[in-house]
Design an enzyme around this catalytic site. Structure first.
Site, PDB file in Angstrom:
ATOM      1  N   HIS A 126       1.281   5.484  -1.659  1.00 24.39           N
ATOM      2  CA  HIS A 126       1.104   6.152  -2.415  1.00 24.39           C
ATOM      3  C   HIS A 126       2.338   6.939  -3.445  1.00 24.39           C
ATOM      4  CE1 HIS A 126      -2.947   6.360  -1.257  1.00 24.39           C
ATOM      5  NE2 HIS A 126      -2.550   5.794   0.534  1.00 24.39           N
ATOM      6  N   HIS A 135      -4.194  -0.910   6.570  1.00 25.55           N
ATOM      7  CA  HIS A 135      -4.222   0.165   7.186  1.00 25.55           C
ATOM      8  C   HIS A 135      -4.828  -0.285   8.445  1.00 25.55           C
ATOM      9  CE1 HIS A 135      -6.355   2.545   4.902  1.00 25.55           C
ATOM     10  NE2 HIS A 135      -6.018   2.937   4.455  1.00 25.55           N
ATOM     11  N   HIS A 139       0.837  -1.561  -0.379  1.00 23.45           N
ATOM     12  CA  HIS A 139      -0.560  -0.270   0.173  1.00 23.45           C
ATOM     13  C   HIS A 139       1.380   1.375  -0.253  1.00 23.45           C
ATOM     14  CE1 HIS A 139      -3.826   1.882   1.280  1.00 23.45           C
ATOM     15  NE2 HIS A 139      -2.380   2.960   1.233  1.00 23.45           N
ATOM     16  N   LYS A 160      -9.393  -0.363  -5.255  1.00 23.53           N
ATOM     17  CA  LYS A 160      -9.124   0.491  -4.438  1.00 23.53           C
ATOM     18  C   LYS A 160     -10.384   0.695  -3.834  1.00 23.53           C
ATOM     19  CE  LYS A 160      -8.133   2.369  -0.995  1.00 23.53           C
ATOM     20  NZ  LYS A 160      -6.805   3.140  -0.250  1.00 23.53           N
ATOM     21  N   HIS A 212     -10.358   0.627   2.212  1.00 19.26           N
ATOM     22  CA  HIS A 212     -10.145   1.402   2.976  1.00 19.26           C
ATOM     23  C   HIS A 212     -10.998   2.044   4.108  1.00 19.26           C
ATOM     24  CE1 HIS A 212      -8.642   6.192   4.721  1.00 19.26           C
ATOM     25  NE2 HIS A 212      -9.852   5.847   5.437  1.00 19.26           N
ATOM     26  N   ASP A 244       1.428   3.103   3.553  1.00 19.25           N
ATOM     27  CA  ASP A 244       0.645   3.731   3.333  1.00 19.25           C
ATOM     28  C   ASP A 244       1.594   4.912   3.298  1.00 19.25           C
ATOM     29  OD1 ASP A 244      -1.906   5.082   2.647  1.00 19.25           O
ATOM     30  OD2 ASP A 244      -2.487   5.433   5.011  1.00 19.25           O
TER      31      ASP A 244
HETATM   32  O1  DOR Z   1      -3.179   9.380   5.971  1.00 20.68           O
HETATM   33  C1  DOR Z   1      -3.225   9.261   4.613  1.00 20.68           C
HETATM   34  N1  DOR Z   1      -3.056   9.885   3.619  1.00 20.68           N
HETATM   35  N2  DOR Z   1      -4.564   7.836   4.699  1.00 20.68           N
HETATM   36  C2  DOR Z   1      -4.806   8.091   3.476  1.00 20.68           C
HETATM   37  O2  DOR Z   1      -5.972   6.730   3.427  1.00 20.68           O
HETATM   38  C3  DOR Z   1      -5.082   8.890   1.673  1.00 20.68           C
HETATM   39  C4  DOR Z   1      -3.585   9.027   2.134  1.00 20.68           C
HETATM   40  C5  DOR Z   1      -3.137  10.433   1.448  1.00 20.68           C
HETATM   41  O3  DOR Z   1      -3.528  10.533   0.155  1.00 20.68           O
HETATM   42  O4  DOR Z   1      -2.538  11.497   1.627  1.00 20.68           O
HETATM   43 ZN    ZN Z   2      -3.784   5.166   1.801  1.00 20.91          ZN
END
Ligand code: DOR
Ligand code: ZN
Length: 347
Positions: free
Chosen positions: A16, A175, A14, A100, A137, A248
């Site tokens: 970003h 998460h 997971h 997702k 999520h 995450d």
């Molecule tokens: O803390 C987070 N940041 N939780 C999420 O679900 C998304 C993520 C983000 O994209 O910044």
């Molecule tokens: Zn995330």
């Protein structure tokens, strides 16, 4: 001689990466230690169709440092307009590894997420048939539900009903932050997996709020009380096969974190493996770190584990890296606020 620990190269289930200048800056931080990562589709606009995923994958590959050995595992962002046939074809061609589900409004860039779960039923049924995992999520978004209860309520009101209504659907509860989620995963069959982040193994809600507000510990789902963190550590370090690492790691610029309405997200990619070694060492479970970071995830996603290895070394206190400079501004790296005695050996 320093104590060392050699593991199969880990994967991040997971992650970003964002896009543009941010992607260029953060991608090497993951590619250094991880062989593969499930890439979150919550761009603006989101990665919704196969064509979006192909274009995003190409941008990620183009941003990789030369010689990097890293494979992005793409996902599609589920909307109420998602076409089941597009999803199934994207999976069959090997383009995507998961879909997702963001409940609309749950977190960063989730406005296009799902409001009415009945509308995505045909997609979920097609996914169950194809064996394609749904990454979830897991928080309800109803205003009246306390933010610390949103995960537990989601399990009862949304996740469990979806799983019962769609037999065979493979789901990753992402998460997880509560003892309730740990219990739910442990009592479920192999169709349910869960990821745990590095930071949720190391911080509780006091870290965010005691002695002044710490925006760099704020993420969603928000960290809960200490007993929940302890349950997460117990589960992660137990070797339980349906639980694995999903950092995450979610970069936001310092300016977007340190302001009156700061963004949710902890950027941990640069220090995750040393931090995890610290957690597992303290739990007396270093022998379970490879299962959590390198074996359980591939098994759930029906992929082979990586053949190459990384070596962790115990000795010096880890120096938390300086803010990562990106074209969009600096990004603060996760600092657990206590000494980490492990580092990744770089020969
Ligand atoms: O803390 C987070 N940041 N939780 C999420 O679900 C998304 C993520 C983000 O994209 O910044
Ligand atoms: Zn995330």
């Amino acid at each position: 001689m320093n104590q060392t620990l050699t593991l199969r190269r880990p994967d991040d289930w997971h992650l970003h990466l964002r896009d543009g200048a941010m992607l260029k800056a953060v991608l090497p931080e993951t590619a250094r230690d991880f062989a593969r990562a499930i890439i979150m589709p919550n761009l603006v606009p989101p990665v919704v169709t196969s064509a979006d995923a192909i274009a995003y994958r190409d941008r990620i590959l183009a941003a990789l440092p030369e010689g990097a050995d890293f494979t992005p595992l793409m996902t599609l962002y589920l909307t109420e307009a998602t076409d089941p046939a597009d999803v199934v074809a994207a999976h069959a061609s090997g383009l995507i590894s998961a879909v997702k589900l963001y409940p609309a409004g749950a977190t960063t860039n989730s406005a296009s997420g799902v409001r009415d779960f009945d509308k995505v039923r045909p997609v979920l049924e097609a996914m169950a048939e194809a064996g394609l995992p749904l990454c979830v999520h897991g928080e309800v978004t109803r205003e009246e539900i306390d933010i610390f209860d949103r995960e537990a309520v989601f399990i009862e009101e949304v996740l469990d009903p979806i799983r019962r209504a769609t037999p065979g659907l493979r789901v990753v509860m992402e998460h997880i932050t509560t003892a309730d989620a740990c219990a739910y995963v442990k009592e479920s069959d192999g169709s349910l997996g869960a990821t745990i982040t590095t930071h949720h193994l190391m911080i509780n809600r006091n870290h965010i709020l005691v002695g002044g507000i710490k925006p760099h510990y704020y993420c969603l789902p928000v960290a809960k009380r200490e007993s929940h963190r302890a349950a997460l550590v117990e589960l992660a370090t137990s070797g339980f096969e349906h639980v694995f690492l999903g950092t995450d790691s979610a970069p936001h610029t310092q300016a977007n974190k340190e302001c009156a309405c700061g963004c949710a997200g902890v950027f941990s990619a640069s220090v995750t493996m040393p931090c995890l070694a610290q957690v597992f060492d303290e739990a007396g479970a270093l022998d379970k770190l490879e299962a959590f970071a390198s074996l359980n995830g591939p098994a759930f996603y029906r992929l082979p584990p990586n053949e190459t290895t990384i070596t962790l070394e115990k000795g010096q206190v880890l120096e938390i890296p300086a803010p990562l400079e990106t074209g969009d501004g600096p990004v603060i790296v996760f600092d657990p606020g206590k000494p980490v005695l492990w580092s990744v050996r770089r020969d």
